[in-house]
Each structure stands twice: as structure tokens, then as C-alpha cells.
Design a protein around this motif. Structure first.
Motif, PDB file in Angstrom:
ATOM      1  N   VAL A   1      45.507  40.177  44.231  1.00 10.26           N
ATOM      2  CA  VAL A   1      45.569  38.686  43.774  1.00 10.26           C
ATOM      3  C   VAL A   1      44.955  38.560  42.290  1.00 10.26           C
ATOM      4  CG1 VAL A   1      44.930  36.071  43.897  1.00 10.26           C
ATOM      5  CG2 VAL A   1      45.638  37.544  45.819  1.00 10.26           C
ATOM      6  N   ALA A   2      43.821  39.070  41.963  1.00 10.45           N
ATOM      7  CA  ALA A   2      43.197  39.435  40.751  1.00 10.45           C
ATOM      8  C   ALA A   2      44.147  40.069  39.750  1.00 10.45           C
ATOM      9  CB  ALA A   2      41.778  39.930  40.876  1.00 10.45           C
ATOM     10  N   LEU A   3      44.690  41.198  40.164  1.00  8.98           N
ATOM     11  CA  LEU A   3      45.537  42.025  39.119  1.00  8.98           C
ATOM     12  C   LEU A   3      46.686  41.252  38.773  1.00  8.98           C
ATOM     13  CD1 LEU A   3      44.948  45.516  40.949  1.00  8.98           C
ATOM     14  CD2 LEU A   3      44.209  44.896  38.735  1.00  8.98           C
ATOM     15  N   ARG A   4      47.368  40.387  39.809  1.00  6.61           N
ATOM     16  CA  ARG A   4      48.634  39.852  39.666  1.00  6.61           C
ATOM     17  C   ARG A   4      48.362  38.629  38.662  1.00  6.61           C
ATOM     18  NH1 ARG A   4      51.430  36.550  38.384  1.00  6.61           N
ATOM     19  NH2 ARG A   4      53.353  35.675  39.387  1.00  6.61           N
ATOM     20  N   PHE A   5      47.397  37.993  38.860  1.00  6.75           N
ATOM     21  CA  PHE A   5      47.390  36.691  37.944  1.00  6.75           C
ATOM     22  C   PHE A   5      46.244  37.170  36.980  1.00  6.75           C
ATOM     23  CE2 PHE A   5      48.438  35.089  42.042  1.00  6.75           C
ATOM     24  CZ  PHE A   5      49.556  34.304  41.661  1.00  6.75           C
ATOM     25  N   GLY A   6      45.633  38.284  36.854  1.00  6.96           N
ATOM     26  CA  GLY A   6      44.591  38.444  35.615  1.00  6.96           C
ATOM     27  C   GLY A   6      43.245  37.825  35.658  1.00  6.96           C
ATOM     28  N   LEU A   7      42.791  37.653  36.702  1.00  9.28           N
ATOM     29  CA  LEU A   7      41.610  37.049  36.981  1.00  9.28           C
ATOM     30  C   LEU A   7      40.337  38.251  37.100  1.00  9.28           C
ATOM     31  CD1 LEU A   7      42.651  34.708  40.020  1.00  9.28           C
ATOM     32  CD2 LEU A   7      42.860  34.392  37.500  1.00  9.28           C
ATOM     33  N   ALA A   8      39.974  38.545  35.961  1.00  8.45           N
ATOM     34  CA  ALA A   8      39.195  39.824  36.064  1.00  8.45           C
ATOM     35  C   ALA A   8      37.890  39.315  36.280  1.00  8.45           C
ATOM     36  CB  ALA A   8      38.954  40.338  34.576  1.00  8.45           C
ATOM     37  N   ASP A   9      37.442  37.937  36.223  1.00  7.46           N
ATOM     38  CA  ASP A   9      36.127  37.293  36.403  1.00  7.46           C
ATOM     39  C   ASP A   9      36.124  36.662  37.572  1.00  7.46           C
ATOM     40  OD1 ASP A   9      37.946  35.388  35.808  1.00  7.46           O
ATOM     41  OD2 ASP A   9      36.350  34.031  34.302  1.00  7.46           O
ATOM     42  N   GLY A  10      37.205  36.809  38.559  1.00  6.57           N
ATOM     43  CA  GLY A  10      37.456  36.327  39.678  1.00  6.57           C
ATOM     44  C   GLY A  10      37.528  34.621  39.697  1.00  6.57           C
TER      45      GLY A  10
ATOM     46  N   TYR B   1      46.280  38.054  54.886  1.00  7.15           N
ATOM     47  CA  TYR B   1      46.018  39.008  53.896  1.00  7.15           C
ATOM     48  C   TYR B   1      45.521  38.453  52.378  1.00  7.15           C
ATOM     49  CZ  TYR B   1      46.202  43.124  50.723  1.00  7.15           C
ATOM     50  OH  TYR B   1      45.697  44.106  49.847  1.00  7.15           O
ATOM     51  N   LEU B   2      46.561  37.567  52.079  1.00  8.21           N
ATOM     52  CA  LEU B   2      46.325  36.817  50.689  1.00  8.21           C
ATOM     53  C   LEU B   2      45.364  35.753  50.612  1.00  8.21           C
ATOM     54  CD1 LEU B   2      50.084  36.088  50.015  1.00  8.21           C
ATOM     55  CD2 LEU B   2      48.947  37.829  48.950  1.00  8.21           C
ATOM     56  N   VAL B   3      44.991  35.053  51.827  1.00 11.30           N
ATOM     57  CA  VAL B   3      43.985  34.072  51.934  1.00 11.30           C
ATOM     58  C   VAL B   3      42.549  34.858  51.836  1.00 11.30           C
ATOM     59  CG1 VAL B   3      43.588  33.636  54.324  1.00 11.30           C
ATOM     60  CG2 VAL B   3      43.657  31.778  52.430  1.00 11.30           C
ATOM     61  N   ASP B   4      42.633  36.188  52.367  1.00 11.05           N
ATOM     62  CA  ASP B   4      41.488  36.989  52.409  1.00 11.05           C
ATOM     63  C   ASP B   4      41.050  37.516  51.055  1.00 11.05           C
ATOM     64  OD1 ASP B   4      39.188  38.566  53.779  1.00 11.05           O
ATOM     65  OD2 ASP B   4      40.489  40.228  52.827  1.00 11.05           O
ATOM     66  N   ALA B   5      42.249  37.803  50.178  1.00 12.46           N
ATOM     67  CA  ALA B   5      42.200  38.429  48.917  1.00 12.46           C
ATOM     68  C   ALA B   5      41.649  37.413  48.001  1.00 12.46           C
ATOM     69  CB  ALA B   5      43.457  38.993  48.494  1.00 12.46           C
ATOM     70  N   ALA B   6      42.042  36.064  48.322  1.00  9.86           N
ATOM     71  CA  ALA B   6      41.676  35.001  47.353  1.00  9.86           C
ATOM     72  C   ALA B   6      40.210  34.642  47.636  1.00  9.86           C
ATOM     73  CB  ALA B   6      42.622  33.853  47.734  1.00  9.86           C
ATOM     74  N   ASP B   7      39.887  34.662  48.741  1.00 10.89           N
ATOM     75  CA  ASP B   7      38.458  34.498  49.249  1.00 10.89           C
ATOM     76  C   ASP B   7      37.476  35.457  48.783  1.00 10.89           C
ATOM     77  OD1 ASP B   7      36.471  32.751  50.654  1.00 10.89           O
ATOM     78  OD2 ASP B   7      36.628  33.981  52.343  1.00 10.89           O
ATOM     79  N   ASP B   8      37.896  36.749  48.231  1.00  6.74           N
ATOM     80  CA  ASP B   8      36.957  37.702  47.927  1.00  6.74           C
ATOM     81  C   ASP B   8      37.152  37.844  46.415  1.00  6.74           C
ATOM     82  OD1 ASP B   8      36.182  38.356  50.551  1.00  6.74           O
ATOM     83  OD2 ASP B   8      37.514  39.935  50.718  1.00  6.74           O
ATOM     84  N   LEU B   9      37.731  37.145  45.740  1.00  5.21           N
ATOM     85  CA  LEU B   9      37.862  37.281  44.093  1.00  5.21           C
ATOM     86  C   LEU B   9      36.656  37.510  43.648  1.00  5.21           C
ATOM     87  CD1 LEU B   9      40.662  34.718  43.279  1.00  5.21           C
ATOM     88  CD2 LEU B   9      40.701  37.119  43.014  1.00  5.21           C
ATOM     89  N   LYS B  10      35.720  36.802  43.731  1.00 11.09           N
ATOM     90  CA  LYS B  10      34.335  36.855  43.056  1.00 11.09           C
ATOM     91  C   LYS B  10      33.521  38.184  43.580  1.00 11.09           C
ATOM     92  CE  LYS B  10      33.704  31.893  41.748  1.00 11.09           C
ATOM     93  NZ  LYS B  10      32.655  31.028  42.125  1.00 11.09           N
ATOM     94  N   LYS B  11      33.650  38.402  44.852  1.00 13.36           N
ATOM     95  CA  LYS B  11      33.024  39.540  45.324  1.00 13.36           C
ATOM     96  C   LYS B  11      33.710  40.934  44.702  1.00 13.36           C
ATOM     97  CE  LYS B  11      33.683  40.720  49.437  1.00 13.36           C
ATOM     98  NZ  LYS B  11      33.605  40.901  50.930  1.00 13.36           N
ATOM     99  N   ASP B  12      34.991  40.958  44.831  1.00 12.63           N
ATOM    100  CA  ASP B  12      35.582  42.224  44.194  1.00 12.63           C
ATOM    101  C   ASP B  12      35.478  42.285  42.773  1.00 12.63           C
ATOM    102  OD1 ASP B  12      36.306  42.555  46.881  1.00 12.63           O
ATOM    103  OD2 ASP B  12      38.426  41.799  46.867  1.00 12.63           O
ATOM    104  N   ALA B  13      35.515  40.976  42.208  1.00  8.06           N
ATOM    105  CA  ALA B  13      35.273  41.187  40.705  1.00  8.06           C
ATOM    106  C   ALA B  13      33.799  41.817  40.405  1.00  8.06           C
ATOM    107  CB  ALA B  13      35.222  39.731  39.925  1.00  8.06           C
ATOM    108  N   ALA B  14      32.817  41.499  41.211  1.00  9.41           N
ATOM    109  CA  ALA B  14      31.567  42.064  40.841  1.00  9.41           C
ATOM    110  C   ALA B  14      31.478  43.620  41.290  1.00  9.41           C
ATOM    111  CB  ALA B  14      30.534  41.249  41.576  1.00  9.41           C
ATOM    112  N   SER B  15      32.336  43.908  42.295  1.00  9.40           N
ATOM    113  CA  SER B  15      32.046  45.020  42.958  1.00  9.40           C
ATOM    114  C   SER B  15      33.039  46.218  42.491  1.00  9.40           C
ATOM    115  CB  SER B  15      32.176  45.321  44.482  1.00  9.40           C
ATOM    116  OG  SER B  15      33.583  44.827  44.876  1.00  9.40           O
ATOM    117  N   GLY B  16      34.191  45.692  41.800  1.00 15.54           N
ATOM    118  CA  GLY B  16      35.251  46.513  41.265  1.00 15.54           C
ATOM    119  C   GLY B  16      36.296  46.859  42.381  1.00 15.54           C
TER     120      GLY B  16
END
Length: 295
Positions: free
Chosen positions: A215-224, A195-210
Motif C-alpha cells: 500500500v505504501a509503495l502503490r501510493f508513494g507513502l514513504a512516511d506512512g 490483507y489490504l486493511v492490515d497493510a493500511a494499519d501497518d503503514l507507520k510501523k512499516d515505514a519505521a522498520s523498512g
């Protein structure tokens, strides 16, 4: 979600062939129990599930031709209770992964997932009847995940726990109580890691799609984008789950499957996690996997 648990590239030929027999055995079992369409959900992750559920010795091997190997054929493991269980649980997990894809996309981009889940639905209904406990647990844990997503929960532990408990339930039908506890521990932390590695892998895609990404929320990675400190902190979280899997693994004798599991746990998962965090990981397509198996 799946596609991260891979056989290490440096596996000795003997162990790679053993893994292939399990892979092809699961494929044959999926086809026998659910028809040709179900064979297309086959992946390495589900093969590892079959291996974990298998007995210490390989079951009887057969050889036959199939769509992927129409000329020379392939050796595969004969049907067994472990392969039946792995096939049933794989269908249930694959179906809900497709339904998750429907929920994560708008109507147009969700058509692919909607269509594939429709094709798999008859198999899912049959698997649900065969494994009602696992089906209910899967539905319950995915409902938990949906609630966390709706609340935009920033706790990676709460979100990962929901999926970890889901995968842990795959061991619930193992009869030996010690083995069941070992597998439950391994599968829990494998689910958490996936689950966590998948969330990390999707950081940029999820940042673009919202889309929701704990993982992005926990570490404040709004731009992925990772910072070096957040990358290292998250890597320690991933590695902790691997070491917990290893601790459980060492408590049981996995027989002929020990070498492939050992290399996967002690090297393969660390390599995948590192590649994801460095932006080098690419999921391999089924076509490429088939080409690799034929070399």
C-alpha cells in the motif's frame, strides 16, 4: 494479519449469544483436537470461518466450565464437521502467521514468534496431515507473497490476490457446488480485504522498520501518512471487496447465521476499515475479549 473481522457492537443479545456459542465451540474443538495450547490461537476471525462453514442450523449446545469461565461456565456448540474443518484450517493459518512474524523481525524481536510457532508446530503437523490440500495451497500462496515482497512489488492487487486465494481455499472441502462457489467468492474477497486493511494499519510501523508494504509503495507513502486523495482512493478499493462479499452472501441461505453475517458485512467491516484509515483502530487483546464476553 488477523484481528479485523469483529462482531458489530450493536448485535442483538440473541445473536451475540449465538456468536459466543460458535466462538466457544471452536475453542472446545481446538482443545479436543490439538490440546490446550491450541486454544490460545482462537480469535473472532477464525470464528467467522467456522460460521461460514457451518450448516444453516446450530448444532447441539452444551455447557461446561473452562479456564476462561471456571465458575459459571459457558454454552458452546458441540463438535461438528464444520468446527473440525475450521479448527484444522485455523491451526494451519495461525502457524504460518507466526512463521511470517519470524521472517519479518530480526533475531531478537522474532524470538516471541519463533517460540510460539515451536509450541504450535505439533498441532500444525497434525492439521497438515488432516488437510494436506489446504496446507499445500497455503504454503504455495505464502511463497508467492514472499516473492512479491522480495521484488518490492508495488501492485496491491497482486499482493492481495496471493492472500485472497489462500483464504479462498478454506472452502474447497465444502461438498455442495453452489455453496462452495458462494463461500469461495466470499472468502476470496474477505482475504483480499484483510490483507489490504492490515497493510493500511501497518503503514507507520512499516515505514519505521523498512518492512515491505504494498500500500505504501502503490501510493508513494514513504512516511506512512495518507493524503486525503490517497485515503479516499484506497477506501474505495476496500469497499469494493466488501460489496463483492455481499453480492455472494445474498446468493445463499445462511439460516440462523444470517443476522450476524449480515450486520458484519453491511456495517462491521465498513466501520473497521474507516477506523483503520482514520488511525482509530486498535486490535483488542484476548484478555479484553474475555472480559467483554463476561459482561
Amino acid at each position: 494479519m488477523f484481528g479485523y473481522v469483529l462482531p458489530p457492537q450493536d448485535l442483538p443479545e440473541e445473536e451475540l449469544n449465538r456468536f459466543r456459542r460458535a466462538y466457544c465451540g471452536l475453542c472446545h474443538t481446538l482443545g479436543r483436537r490439538y490440546g490446550t495450547a491450541a486454544r490460545f490461537i482462537l480469535n473472532y476471525d477464525f470464528t467467522y470461518l467456522a460460521i461460514l462453514l457451518s450448516e444453516r442450523e446450530e448444532s447441539v449446545c452444551r455447557k461446561s466450565r473452562c479456564m476462561a469461565h471456571p465458575v459459571h461456565g459457558r454454552e458452546y456448540l458441540e463438535d461438528s464437521a464444520a468446527l473440525d474443518l475450521a479448527a484444522d484450517e485455523s491451526v494451519i493459518l495461525a502457524y504460518w502467521q507466526l512463521r511470517d512474524g519470524v521472517a519479518d523481525h530480526d533475531w531478537l524481536h522474532g524470538l516471541k514468534y519463533r517460540g510460539l510457532s515451536g509450541v504450535l508446530e505439533p498441532a500444525y503437523r497434525k492439521a497438515s496431515t488432516a488437510r494436506p490440500g489446504f496446507t499445500e495451497s497455503t504454503r504455495r500462496q505464502l511463497a508467492r507473497l514472499a516473492e512479491l515482497e522480495q521484488a518490492q512489488c508495488a501492485s496491491i492487487d497482486r499482493a492481495a490476490d496471493a492472500f485472497a486465494v489462500l483464504l479462498q481455499e478454506a472452502a474447497s472441502e465444502v461438498r455442495d457446488p453452489v455453496r462452495r462457489r458462494v463461500l469461495a467468492q466470499m472468502l476470496y474477497h474477505l482475504g483480499r480485504w484483510v490483507y489490504l486493511v492490515d497493510a493500511a494499519d501497518d503503514l507507520k510501523k512499516d515505514a519505521a522498520s523498512g518492512n515491505y508494504n504494498p500500500v505504501a509503495l502503490r501510493f508513494g507513502l514513504a512516511d506512512g501518512q495518507w493524503t486525503e486523495n490517497t485515503r479516499q482512493e484506497f477506501a474505495r478499493t476496500l469497499d469494493q471487496s466488501i460489496w463483492m462479499m455481499i453480492s455472494a452472501f445474498e446468493l445463499w441461505d445462511f439460516g440462523v447465521w444470517t443476522p450476524v453475517l449480515q450486520r458484519t458485512l453491511y456495517a462491521g467491516l465498513f466501520q473497521v476499515g474507516r477506523a483503520v484509515l482514520e488511525g482509530r483502530f486498535r486490535k483488542r487483546s484476548r484478555k479484553k475479549k474475555t472480559q467483554e464476553r463476561d459482561t
